[in-house]
Enzyme design. Structure first.
Site, PDB file in Angstrom:
ATOM      1  N   HIS A  20      -8.550   2.317  -5.755  1.00 17.68           N
ATOM      2  CA  HIS A  20      -7.764   1.407  -4.915  1.00 17.68           C
ATOM      3  C   HIS A  20      -6.297   1.761  -5.062  1.00 17.68           C
ATOM      4  O   HIS A  20      -5.830   2.097  -6.165  1.00 17.68           O
ATOM      5  CB  HIS A  20      -7.988  -0.057  -5.320  1.00 17.68           C
ATOM      6  N   LEU A  21      -5.590   1.648  -3.959  1.00 10.60           N
ATOM      7  CA  LEU A  21      -4.146   1.884  -3.976  1.00 10.60           C
ATOM      8  C   LEU A  21      -3.445   0.778  -4.756  1.00 10.60           C
ATOM      9  O   LEU A  21      -2.594   1.035  -5.605  1.00 10.60           O
ATOM     10  CB  LEU A  21      -3.612   1.908  -2.537  1.00 10.60           C
ATOM     11  N   ASN A  54     -12.847   4.462  -1.663  1.00  8.25           N
ATOM     12  CA  ASN A  54     -12.013   3.270  -1.513  1.00  8.25           C
ATOM     13  C   ASN A  54     -12.703   2.433  -0.437  1.00  8.25           C
ATOM     14  O   ASN A  54     -12.568   2.701   0.760  1.00  8.25           O
ATOM     15  CB  ASN A  54     -10.584   3.633  -1.089  1.00  8.25           C
ATOM     16  N   TYR A  77       0.794  -1.228   0.000  1.00  5.35           N
ATOM     17  CA  TYR A  77       0.000   0.000   0.000  1.00  5.35           C
ATOM     18  C   TYR A  77       0.832   1.287   0.000  1.00  5.35           C
ATOM     19  O   TYR A  77       0.266   2.382  -0.053  1.00  5.35           O
ATOM     20  CB  TYR A  77      -0.953  -0.003   1.203  1.00  5.35           C
ATOM     21  N   ARG A 104      -9.970 -10.783  -4.181  1.00  7.32           N
ATOM     22  CA  ARG A 104      -9.961  -9.329  -4.411  1.00  7.32           C
ATOM     23  C   ARG A 104     -10.311  -8.971  -5.858  1.00  7.32           C
ATOM     24  O   ARG A 104     -10.437  -7.802  -6.209  1.00  7.32           O
ATOM     25  CB  ARG A 104      -8.586  -8.742  -4.074  1.00  7.32           C
TER      26      ARG A 104
HETATM   27  C1  DQA Z   1      -7.613  -1.748  -1.137  1.00  7.25           C
HETATM   28  C2  DQA Z   1      -7.641  -3.168  -1.696  1.00  7.25           C
HETATM   29  C3  DQA Z   1      -8.532  -4.064  -0.865  1.00  7.25           C
HETATM   30  O1  DQA Z   1      -8.535  -5.397  -1.391  1.00  7.25           O
HETATM   31  C4  DQA Z   1      -8.035  -4.118   0.563  1.00  7.25           C
HETATM   32  O2  DQA Z   1      -8.921  -4.902   1.354  1.00  7.25           O
HETATM   33  C5  DQA Z   1      -7.825  -2.782   1.159  1.00  7.25           C
HETATM   34  C6  DQA Z   1      -7.218  -1.732   0.338  1.00  7.25           C
HETATM   35  C7  DQA Z   1      -6.634  -0.843  -1.894  1.00  7.25           C
HETATM   36  O3  DQA Z   1      -6.776   0.373  -1.806  1.00  7.25           O
HETATM   37  O4  DQA Z   1      -5.720  -1.345  -2.538  1.00  7.25           O
HETATM   38  O5  DQA Z   1      -8.067  -2.557   2.334  1.00  7.25           O
HETATM   39  O6  DQA Z   1      -8.918  -1.188  -1.275  1.00  7.25           O
END
Ligand code: DQA
Length: 149
Positions: A103-104, A77, A26, A114
């Site tokens: 998303h990051l 997000n 992240y 995911r």
């Molecule tokens: C996220 C990606 C998600 O899968 C994860 O649970 C997060 C961060 C991202 O910004 O990459 O908490 O949303």
């Protein structure tokens, strides 16, 4: 400039831990630092921005409901709730303005669970995988959209 555009940025669970949370995935920026970066980009465009984060699904949903008719755009997000929460998706679907998912990390390059987002289908679009820049790109997209004839 700006045309009175109001943007709400909604951040879901565990994003308050950015900076120390899995930095290899992240990045090293804290959520506060991303907030500041976005605030600067918004003010460059003349946009008003509000920023929130919660670990509670109920608070996220209450905030989105209250944003109806008060904001033009939500940049969201949803974090882990992206992949699981029909309720968060439903709240975003009833929002009166536009929704951009961010998303990051590149969720499609990660674990299978995911790869599915319940939000993408009700969003105008999604910016995924550019770290904090994903948020900046979403704001800049709004600026471009506003300038469309
Ligand atoms: C996220 C990606 C998600 O899968 C994860 O649970 C997060 C961060 C991202 O910004 O990459 O908490 O949303």
């Amino acid at each position: 400039m700006g045309n009175g555009i109001k943007i709400l940025v909604v951040n879901g669970p565990n994003l308050n831990m950015l900076g120390t949370r899995e930095p290899e995935t992240y990045g090293a920026m804290t959520l506060d630092a991303i907030n500041e970066k976005c605030r600067a980009v918004c003010s460059k465009h003349g946009f008003t921005m509000e920023w929130m984060q919660s670990n509670s699904e109920a608070i996220l949903i209450d905030t989105i409901q209250a944003a109806c008719n008060n904001f033009d755009w939500i940049i969201v997000n949803g974090a882990g709730l992206t992949h699981t929460s029909v309720a968060l998706r439903d709240a975003l679907a009833l929002f009166t303005g536009g929704v951009i998912e961010v998303h990051l990390s590149n969720i499609h390059a990660r674990e299978d669970f995911r790869h599915t987002s319940l939000i993408t289908a009700i969003a105008k679009g999604a910016v995924i995988g550019f770290g904090a820049i994903s948020y900046v790109m979403a704001i800049n997209a709004i600026a471009e959209i506003q300038e469309e004839p």
